[in-house]
Design an enzyme around this catalytic site. Sequence first.
Site, PDB file in Angstrom:
ATOM      1  N   LYS A  14      53.628 -28.702 -12.557  1.00 43.85           N
ATOM      2  CA  LYS A  14      52.635 -29.367 -13.400  1.00 43.85           C
ATOM      3  C   LYS A  14      51.584 -28.385 -13.907  1.00 43.85           C
ATOM      4  CE  LYS A  14      51.479 -32.424 -10.200  1.00 43.85           C
ATOM      5  NZ  LYS A  14      52.404 -32.122  -9.086  1.00 43.85           N
ATOM      6  N   ARG A  89      47.074 -40.299  -8.270  1.00 43.60           N
ATOM      7  CA  ARG A  89      48.086 -40.159  -7.229  1.00 43.60           C
ATOM      8  C   ARG A  89      48.268 -41.429  -6.429  1.00 43.60           C
ATOM      9  NH1 ARG A  89      47.696 -34.225  -6.650  1.00 43.60           N
ATOM     10  NH2 ARG A  89      48.975 -33.466  -4.972  1.00 43.60           N
ATOM     11  N   ARG A 123      54.917 -19.446  -3.864  1.00 40.30           N
ATOM     12  CA  ARG A 123      53.977 -19.584  -4.982  1.00 40.30           C
ATOM     13  C   ARG A 123      52.789 -18.641  -4.859  1.00 40.30           C
ATOM     14  NH1 ARG A 123      52.221 -25.515  -6.850  1.00 40.30           N
ATOM     15  NH2 ARG A 123      51.206 -25.680  -4.823  1.00 40.30           N
ATOM     16  N   ARG A 155      47.889 -20.313  -1.597  1.00 39.37           N
ATOM     17  CA  ARG A 155      47.205 -21.477  -1.033  1.00 39.37           C
ATOM     18  C   ARG A 155      47.528 -21.658   0.447  1.00 39.37           C
ATOM     19  NH1 ARG A 155      48.259 -26.349  -5.130  1.00 39.37           N
ATOM     20  NH2 ARG A 155      48.406 -27.397  -3.132  1.00 39.37           N
ATOM     21  N   ARG A 166      53.155 -33.289   2.299  1.00 36.73           N
ATOM     22  CA  ARG A 166      52.765 -33.553   0.904  1.00 36.73           C
ATOM     23  C   ARG A 166      53.868 -34.309   0.173  1.00 36.73           C
ATOM     24  NH1 ARG A 166      51.398 -27.522  -0.289  1.00 36.73           N
ATOM     25  NH2 ARG A 166      51.358 -28.068  -2.494  1.00 36.73           N
TER      26      ARG A 166
END
Length: 208
Positions: A14, A89, A123, A155, A166
């Site tokens: 996203k 969300r 990532r 992160r 998650r």
Amino acid sequence: MGSIVLFGPPGAGKGTQAQRIMEHTGLPQVSTGDMLRAAVKMGSPIGLEAKSFMDKGALVPDDVILGLIKERIQHDDAANGVMFDGFPRTIPQAEALSNLTEITHVLAIEVPDERIVERICGRVTCGACGKVFHDTFNPVPPEGCECGSFQEKRRVDDNEATVLTRLDAYHVQTSPLADWYRSRGLFHSVDGDRDIADITDDLLNILN
Ligand code: ADP
Ligand code: ZN
């Protein structure tokens, strides 16, 4: 215009697509995840409240999120709409949002669960400009980030255990929003398990 919602599981891409779409639409990216991480870094009361949820991979309470969003969409750059990334969300967040701004498109990026973990676990972002990279799938070029001042950032919640929580939060709390938006005629989905540029092309076609 109106606002766009980018929808999909964690690690769907996203943020990557938001940056690319922004170049075409001019709509600013509003990422609740980025806003929360900024609050955590500052040590603000919102950051202190949000941190424990984020570290576990659980959703931050709706009232905290809605407070951030209400403030953010007052800014001048949001006058013609924004591109929401990671928000809404939950159904209550979507209901509250519908009273704040008009949503014209919900763009869902579909990626199967088994691809999510490998994507999230490599990532990297550039701390200077926010561009997103991946060790395997979208490596930082040898000369560094195109912004010229690459700072490697990873992160704390991008680890395997937290990703599974998650993903679970996504399936239980967030995915019901697909039908919610479908029934309002706003929902569009694209296959997110392809080249970054092909996904952008499809998303821009939906918007045009
Ligand atoms: P990702 O989509 O990759 O999991 P985000 O950066 O969007 O990452 O979000 C990171 C964390 O921030 C989430 O796990 C959650 O704790 C919190 N968060 C972000 N946006 C929301 C939201 N709209 N509602 C509740 N919690 C949120
Ligand atoms: Zn950069």
